[in-house]
Design a protein around this motif. Structure first.
Motif, PDB file in Angstrom:
ATOM      1  N   SER A   3     -78.704 -58.953   7.635  1.00  0.00           N
ATOM      2  CA  SER A   3     -77.431 -59.514   7.192  1.00  0.00           C
ATOM      3  C   SER A   3     -76.758 -58.645   6.123  1.00  0.00           C
ATOM      4  O   SER A   3     -75.546 -58.616   6.036  1.00  0.00           O
ATOM      5  CB  SER A   3     -77.633 -60.934   6.681  1.00  0.00           C
ATOM      6  N   SER A   4     -77.540 -57.927   5.281  1.00  0.00           N
ATOM      7  CA  SER A   4     -76.910 -57.119   4.234  1.00  0.00           C
ATOM      8  C   SER A   4     -76.737 -55.661   4.660  1.00  0.00           C
ATOM      9  O   SER A   4     -76.240 -54.850   3.904  1.00  0.00           O
ATOM     10  CB  SER A   4     -77.748 -57.180   2.951  1.00  0.00           C
ATOM     11  N   PHE A   5     -77.139 -55.352   5.860  1.00  0.00           N
ATOM     12  CA  PHE A   5     -77.075 -53.978   6.330  1.00  0.00           C
ATOM     13  C   PHE A   5     -75.657 -53.640   6.803  1.00  0.00           C
ATOM     14  O   PHE A   5     -75.037 -54.401   7.530  1.00  0.00           O
ATOM     15  CB  PHE A   5     -78.071 -53.804   7.490  1.00  0.00           C
ATOM     16  N   VAL A   6     -75.153 -52.459   6.388  1.00  0.00           N
ATOM     17  CA  VAL A   6     -73.817 -52.035   6.832  1.00  0.00           C
ATOM     18  C   VAL A   6     -73.958 -50.776   7.690  1.00  0.00           C
ATOM     19  O   VAL A   6     -74.341 -49.717   7.180  1.00  0.00           O
ATOM     20  CB  VAL A   6     -72.889 -51.735   5.625  1.00  0.00           C
ATOM     21  N   PRO A   7     -73.706 -50.877   8.999  1.00  0.00           N
ATOM     22  CA  PRO A   7     -73.856 -49.689   9.852  1.00  0.00           C
ATOM     23  C   PRO A   7     -72.749 -48.672   9.609  1.00  0.00           C
ATOM     24  O   PRO A   7     -71.665 -49.028   9.139  1.00  0.00           O
ATOM     25  CB  PRO A   7     -73.745 -50.265  11.270  1.00  0.00           C
ATOM     26  N   ARG A   8     -73.049 -47.424   9.937  1.00  0.00           N
ATOM     27  CA  ARG A   8     -72.012 -46.382   9.827  1.00  0.00           C
ATOM     28  C   ARG A   8     -70.882 -46.710  10.810  1.00  0.00           C
ATOM     29  O   ARG A   8     -71.150 -47.075  11.955  1.00  0.00           O
ATOM     30  CB  ARG A   8     -72.593 -45.012  10.190  1.00  0.00           C
ATOM     31  N   GLN A   9     -69.663 -46.547  10.380  1.00  0.00           N
ATOM     32  CA  GLN A   9     -68.520 -46.820  11.275  1.00  0.00           C
ATOM     33  C   GLN A   9     -68.071 -45.540  11.979  1.00  0.00           C
ATOM     34  O   GLN A   9     -67.351 -45.589  12.977  1.00  0.00           O
ATOM     35  CB  GLN A   9     -67.347 -47.429  10.510  1.00  0.00           C
ATOM     36  N   VAL A  10     -68.473 -44.399  11.409  1.00  0.00           N
ATOM     37  CA  VAL A  10     -68.087 -43.102  11.979  1.00  0.00           C
ATOM     38  C   VAL A  10     -69.328 -42.225  11.966  1.00  0.00           C
ATOM     39  O   VAL A  10     -70.106 -42.262  11.008  1.00  0.00           O
ATOM     40  CB  VAL A  10     -66.988 -42.438  11.101  1.00  0.00           C
ATOM     41  N   PHE A  11     -69.500 -41.441  13.025  1.00  0.00           N
ATOM     42  CA  PHE A  11     -70.640 -40.515  13.038  1.00  0.00           C
ATOM     43  C   PHE A  11     -70.211 -39.218  12.356  1.00  0.00           C
ATOM     44  O   PHE A  11     -69.103 -38.714  12.616  1.00  0.00           O
ATOM     45  CB  PHE A  11     -71.083 -40.244  14.484  1.00  0.00           C
ATOM     46  N   PRO A  12     -71.054 -38.653  11.474  1.00  0.00           N
ATOM     47  CA  PRO A  12     -70.633 -37.445  10.744  1.00  0.00           C
ATOM     48  C   PRO A  12     -70.291 -36.273  11.656  1.00  0.00           C
ATOM     49  O   PRO A  12     -70.860 -36.155  12.746  1.00  0.00           O
ATOM     50  CB  PRO A  12     -71.863 -37.101   9.892  1.00  0.00           C
ATOM     51  N   THR A  13     -69.392 -35.425  11.203  1.00  0.00           N
ATOM     52  CA  THR A  13     -69.019 -34.240  11.978  1.00  0.00           C
ATOM     53  C   THR A  13     -70.157 -33.217  11.919  1.00  0.00           C
ATOM     54  O   THR A  13     -70.711 -32.962  10.852  1.00  0.00           O
ATOM     55  CB  THR A  13     -67.737 -33.617  11.392  1.00  0.00           C
ATOM     56  N   LEU A  14     -70.455 -32.641  13.075  1.00  0.00           N
ATOM     57  CA  LEU A  14     -71.528 -31.634  13.136  1.00  0.00           C
ATOM     58  C   LEU A  14     -70.892 -30.252  13.211  1.00  0.00           C
ATOM     59  O   LEU A  14     -69.865 -30.076  13.866  1.00  0.00           O
ATOM     60  CB  LEU A  14     -72.395 -31.867  14.376  1.00  0.00           C
ATOM     61  N   ASP A  15     -71.533 -29.271  12.572  1.00  0.00           N
ATOM     62  CA  ASP A  15     -70.936 -27.932  12.538  1.00  0.00           C
ATOM     63  C   ASP A  15     -71.153 -27.155  13.827  1.00  0.00           C
ATOM     64  O   ASP A  15     -70.316 -26.370  14.243  1.00  0.00           O
ATOM     65  CB  ASP A  15     -71.570 -27.098  11.400  1.00  0.00           C
ATOM     66  N   SER A  16     -72.296 -27.340  14.456  1.00  0.00           N
ATOM     67  CA  SER A  16     -72.646 -26.394  15.518  1.00  0.00           C
ATOM     68  C   SER A  16     -73.110 -27.094  16.794  1.00  0.00           C
ATOM     69  O   SER A  16     -74.189 -26.837  17.275  1.00  0.00           O
ATOM     70  CB  SER A  16     -73.750 -25.473  15.020  1.00  0.00           C
ATOM     71  N   VAL A 240     -74.242 -52.165  17.634  1.00  0.00           N
ATOM     72  CA  VAL A 240     -74.458 -53.236  18.617  1.00  0.00           C
ATOM     73  C   VAL A 240     -75.381 -54.311  18.028  1.00  0.00           C
ATOM     74  O   VAL A 240     -75.025 -55.490  17.969  1.00  0.00           O
ATOM     75  CB  VAL A 240     -75.076 -52.655  19.918  1.00  0.00           C
ATOM     76  N   ASN A 241     -76.570 -53.886  17.583  1.00  0.00           N
ATOM     77  CA  ASN A 241     -77.535 -54.831  17.038  1.00  0.00           C
ATOM     78  C   ASN A 241     -78.732 -54.079  16.429  1.00  0.00           C
ATOM     79  O   ASN A 241     -79.627 -53.661  17.158  1.00  0.00           O
ATOM     80  CB  ASN A 241     -78.017 -55.772  18.162  1.00  0.00           C
ATOM     81  N   PRO A 242     -78.769 -53.954  15.105  1.00  0.00           N
ATOM     82  CA  PRO A 242     -79.860 -53.181  14.485  1.00  0.00           C
ATOM     83  C   PRO A 242     -81.235 -53.831  14.662  1.00  0.00           C
ATOM     84  O   PRO A 242     -82.252 -53.192  14.415  1.00  0.00           O
ATOM     85  CB  PRO A 242     -79.461 -53.097  13.007  1.00  0.00           C
ATOM     86  N   ASP A 243     -81.279 -55.078  15.117  1.00  0.00           N
ATOM     87  CA  ASP A 243     -82.576 -55.725  15.373  1.00  0.00           C
ATOM     88  C   ASP A 243     -83.274 -55.141  16.589  1.00  0.00           C
ATOM     89  O   ASP A 243     -84.448 -55.417  16.818  1.00  0.00           O
ATOM     90  CB  ASP A 243     -82.386 -57.226  15.598  1.00  0.00           C
ATOM     91  N   LEU A 244     -82.565 -54.337  17.375  1.00  0.00           N
ATOM     92  CA  LEU A 244     -83.154 -53.802  18.609  1.00  0.00           C
ATOM     93  C   LEU A 244     -84.383 -52.934  18.322  1.00  0.00           C
ATOM     94  O   LEU A 244     -85.226 -52.759  19.175  1.00  0.00           O
ATOM     95  CB  LEU A 244     -82.100 -52.990  19.391  1.00  0.00           C
ATOM     96  N   TYR A 245     -84.467 -52.353  17.110  1.00  0.00           N
ATOM     97  CA  TYR A 245     -85.644 -51.525  16.809  1.00  0.00           C
ATOM     98  C   TYR A 245     -86.506 -52.164  15.712  1.00  0.00           C
ATOM     99  O   TYR A 245     -87.224 -51.478  14.990  1.00  0.00           O
ATOM    100  CB  TYR A 245     -85.227 -50.092  16.444  1.00  0.00           C
ATOM    101  N   TYR A 248     -90.167 -51.325  14.766  1.00  0.00           N
ATOM    102  CA  TYR A 248     -90.522 -50.083  14.055  1.00  0.00           C
ATOM    103  C   TYR A 248     -90.173 -50.137  12.580  1.00  0.00           C
ATOM    104  O   TYR A 248     -90.919 -49.696  11.731  1.00  0.00           O
ATOM    105  CB  TYR A 248     -89.837 -48.874  14.705  1.00  0.00           C
ATOM    106  N   ARG A 249     -88.966 -50.625  12.280  1.00  0.00           N
ATOM    107  CA  ARG A 249     -88.611 -50.757  10.868  1.00  0.00           C
ATOM    108  C   ARG A 249     -87.337 -51.596  10.732  1.00  0.00           C
ATOM    109  O   ARG A 249     -86.673 -51.912  11.714  1.00  0.00           O
ATOM    110  CB  ARG A 249     -88.460 -49.392  10.186  1.00  0.00           C
ATOM    111  N   ARG A 250     -87.020 -51.933   9.481  1.00  0.00           N
ATOM    112  CA  ARG A 250     -85.810 -52.736   9.284  1.00  0.00           C
ATOM    113  C   ARG A 250     -84.584 -51.831   9.431  1.00  0.00           C
ATOM    114  O   ARG A 250     -84.709 -50.591   9.413  1.00  0.00           O
ATOM    115  CB  ARG A 250     -85.845 -53.464   7.947  1.00  0.00           C
ATOM    116  N   PRO A 251     -83.389 -52.423   9.577  1.00  0.00           N
ATOM    117  CA  PRO A 251     -82.187 -51.625   9.854  1.00  0.00           C
ATOM    118  C   PRO A 251     -81.974 -50.482   8.865  1.00  0.00           C
ATOM    119  O   PRO A 251     -82.171 -50.644   7.664  1.00  0.00           O
ATOM    120  CB  PRO A 251     -81.051 -52.643   9.747  1.00  0.00           C
ATOM    121  N   THR A 252     -81.586 -49.353   9.411  1.00  0.00           N
ATOM    122  CA  THR A 252     -81.366 -48.167   8.569  1.00  0.00           C
ATOM    123  C   THR A 252     -80.316 -47.276   9.215  1.00  0.00           C
ATOM    124  O   THR A 252     -80.161 -47.279  10.440  1.00  0.00           O
ATOM    125  CB  THR A 252     -82.679 -47.365   8.397  1.00  0.00           C
ATOM    126  N   ASN A 253     -79.637 -46.497   8.390  1.00  0.00           N
ATOM    127  CA  ASN A 253     -78.744 -45.454   8.904  1.00  0.00           C
ATOM    128  C   ASN A 253     -79.403 -44.084   8.815  1.00  0.00           C
ATOM    129  O   ASN A 253     -78.778 -43.071   9.104  1.00  0.00           O
ATOM    130  CB  ASN A 253     -77.437 -45.429   8.096  1.00  0.00           C
TER     131      ASN A 253
END
Ligand code: GTP
Length: 336
Positions: A3-16, A240-245, A248-253
């Motif tokens: 409930s307190s987890f905030v997922p990334r809204q944008v995926f970081p830009t990759l250089d290569s 979608v749903n961080p509970d899917l994993y 293995y561990r609690r929600p993480t970015n």
């Protein structure tokens, strides 16, 4: 806590990130397809159900202008669970292709395959020829063309595999001779399928599109780092749903902490107990590709999605020279 987890809204830009996977045999197959089209009655274009927009190849749009075409969205089982939102999305996708017909398939589902077969048989009987109908199957690499051919032959004639299939792209390298999939209706001479190698788009200017295609297996797993791909998957799973994993561990970015947990739980450890992150990443990706880490579509589909996508595509299409230049620059950056 989820409930307190905030997922990334944008995926970081990759250089290569590589922006192409257009190989010599893709180009050769495309030329051969062009030369075959005059002797083909119907084209079945396969797209990936998880990528209704991104698995669209502009090269086929140019090639197939004015051709009778059936659109088959494969691997439905990996993204749809029959939710109302799935039905709504499918309705939108159907509208995109009017007047062409659209079918959504899981190649293990005989009913889905039968619908494709019936379409081809009806088409064949309406365009009667004593020598039967020739159907060309096209699509991006690894989208499931050969699997569909085998399934159609099994349902249509009760016969075994005629084409090799596999979890990596590029299993089909050449256009082989046609394979009969049906005796045809009313003595119409039968239906014959021509399987073709998957053809990638010449250049993918959009980072997300390249990551989506790599995640769905359209490029070899050696092209984009598995850890980057697993991170991109984590970004989507979290939305979608961080509970899917949760096993293995609690929600993480943080992909490293998830892979660390996966490596420990699945025994992917080096001597001394260090986690094998690449191996854990590949395992996570395979779990998702096998339908064990959520069922969802990676592209956002709404009524205006195709229009937006095409507008962006038109604004972005670079020349082949620009594409090659950008790819060389990406390779150089990767080698540092
Ligand atoms: N879950 C699921 N997997 C599928 C489906 N169709 C194909 N696959 C899998 O997708 C992978 C690629 O299938 P292929 O039939 O080899 O794909 P292709 O388009 O012929 O690939 P290229 O040789 O690159 O042209 C295989 O592992 C298939 O088992 C489907 O409807 N559902």
């Amino acid at each position: 806590m989820a409930s307190s987890f905030v997922p990334r809204q944008v995926f970081p830009t990759l250089d290569s990130l590589p922006r192409t996977y257009f190989l010599g045999h893709h180009n050769a197959a495309l030329s051969k397809m062009k030369s075959l089209l005059s002797s083909v009655d119907l084209v079945i274009e396969c797209r990936d159900y998880r990528l209704p927009l991104t698995s669209r190849n502009p090269l086929f749009e140019q090639l197939l202008v004015g051709r009778d075409r059936l659109l088959v969205y494969t691997k439905k089982d990996l993204a749809s669970t029959g939710r109302p939102s799935d039905a709504k999305r499918e309705e939108i996708v159907r509208r995109w292709h009017r007047p062409s017909q659209v079918l959504f398939t899981n190649h293990h589902h005989r009913n889905d395959v039968r619908k494709v077969l019936q379409y081809a048989e009806t088409f064949s009987s309406q365009n009667f020829s004593v020598t039967g109908s020739r159907v060309l199957v096209v699509g991006m690499p690894n989208v499931g063309k050969s699997s569909l051919l085998n399934a159609l032959r099994s349902v249509g004639l009760g016969k075994g595999k005629a084409a090799r299939t596999g979890a990596q792209p590029g299993i089909t390298r050449k256009i082989a001779s046609s394979v009969k999939i049906s005796e045809g209706k009313d003595g119409s001479g039968g239906v014959y399928l021509l399987d073709t190698p998957g053809v990638f788009v010449p250049y993918v200017p959009d980072q997300d599109a390249m990551l989506k295609l790599a995640l769905c297996g359209s490029v070899k797993d050696t092209i984009v780092s598995p850890v980057t791909l697993a991170d991109y998957l984590l970004y989507h799973v979290n939305l979608v749903n961080p509970d899917l994993y949760r096993e293995y561990r609690r929600p993480t970015n943080d992909i490293t902490s998830l892979l660390d947990a996966v490596a420990h739980k699945t025994g992917r450890l080096q001597k001394g107990g260090m986690p094998e992150l690449e191996s854990a990443a590949l395992w996570v990706i395979q779990r998702w590709r096998g339908g064990h880490l959520g069922h969802f579509v990676l592209d956002d589909v709404d009524d205006k999605a195709l229009e937006r996508y095409q507008r962006a595509e038109n604004n972005r299409i670079p020349s082949m020279n620009q594409a090659r230049k950008a790819d060389r620059a990406a390779k150089k950056a990767r080698s540092y």
